[in-house]
Design an enzyme around this catalytic site. Structure first.
Site, PDB file in Angstrom:
ATOM      1  N   HIS A  32     -41.790 -43.755 -19.864  1.00 54.34           N
ATOM      2  CA  HIS A  32     -42.869 -43.105 -21.160  1.00 54.34           C
ATOM      3  C   HIS A  32     -41.851 -42.894 -22.626  1.00 54.34           C
ATOM      4  CE1 HIS A  32     -46.306 -40.209 -22.275  1.00 54.34           C
ATOM      5  NE2 HIS A  32     -46.026 -41.276 -23.382  1.00 54.34           N
ATOM      6  N   GLU A  81     -42.425 -44.047 -29.990  1.00 57.12           N
ATOM      7  CA  GLU A  81     -41.498 -43.009 -29.431  1.00 57.12           C
ATOM      8  C   GLU A  81     -40.188 -42.941 -30.410  1.00 57.12           C
ATOM      9  OE1 GLU A  81     -41.910 -41.718 -26.433  1.00 57.12           O
ATOM     10  OE2 GLU A  81     -43.736 -42.162 -26.682  1.00 57.12           O
ATOM     11  N   HIS A  85     -40.140 -39.077 -31.500  1.00 59.52           N
ATOM     12  CA  HIS A  85     -39.098 -38.417 -30.688  1.00 59.52           C
ATOM     13  C   HIS A  85     -37.616 -39.124 -30.920  1.00 59.52           C
ATOM     14  CE1 HIS A  85     -42.310 -36.967 -28.271  1.00 59.52           C
ATOM     15  NE2 HIS A  85     -42.639 -38.132 -28.050  1.00 59.52           N
TER      16      HIS A  85
END
Length: 216
Positions: A32, A81, A85
């Site tokens: 993920h 992502e 992040h």
């Protein structure tokens, strides 16, 4: 930030949570994301560029697919992502480019080898239920640490929770560590994983746990 979470999700559960165009979700745990425990969208000007990870693409499509959208050419998930992040993780020299960030996440995923750990422990997708304590014991035995395990709570009329996500924690030196917070640390905002109205929460130790084999 103090630690990194490498989050694996179980594609069948992800599909159960969302009425998206899930077609034949992989029957293995996929990535993920790799998330610092603090920080979101740290550098909004550092845009995702798929050509920087072209050498990784076959691994990315296999181990880090966009489960909810079956087209292999979609890069939206990776873009999200990276921008949310990856740009925060990039304060570490080992993660300070897109190629390093995605490459290192793939490396950690292969190193943990969650799929074969579960198989060796005799924990495989099934219509019968597991005890959460047995799953945790298997992890402690294999890794010496307990990851953070998240489930879909039972729906009405169900008695079991459904396993959905397993997050392993790493120090800034990329060594495995327990996920429980030490003093002065915060947990990442878990609202990251909402699909529709259903969301994952930390699994209960007392509820029977369902590890589903295919989308019902």
């Amino acid at each position: 930030w103090k630690k990194l979470y490498l989050a694996h999700h179980w594609p069948v559960t992800v599909c159960k949570m969302s009425a998206n165009d899930c077609e034949d979700p992989p029957e293995y745990w996929t990535i993920h994301g790799l998330w610092p425990d603090k920080g979101e969208d740290c550098n909004r000007t550092w845009h995702f560029n798929v050509t920087e990870i072209k050498d990784l693409l076959s691994d990315m499509r296999h181990y880090w697919p966009d489960v909810l959208h079956s087209s292999l050419n979609r890069t939206q998930f990776w873009k999200h992502e990276w921008e949310k992040h990856g740009t925060c993780a990039a304060t570490l020299e080992t993660l300070n480019s897109q190629k390093k960030y995605f490459g290192k996440a793939l490396e950690l995923y292969k190193h943990i080898d969650l799929n074969s750990c579960l198989l060796k422990a005799g924990i495989k997708p099934s219509s019968s239920y597991y005890q959460m304590t047995a799953i945790k014991e298997a992890f402690t035995r294999f890794y010496g640490v307990t990851p953070k395990i998240q489930c879909l709570p039972p729906e009405e009329g169900e008695k079991a929770q459904t396993i959905g996500q397993i997050e392993f924690c790493f120090t800034k030196e990329l060594q495995l560590r327990n996920c429980t917070s030490l003093e002065g640390e915060s947990d990442p905002v878990q609202a990251d994983f909402r699909l529709g109205t259903e969301e994952l929460s930390v699994c209960s130790d007392t509820l029977p746990t369902y590890y589903p084999a295919q989308v019902q």
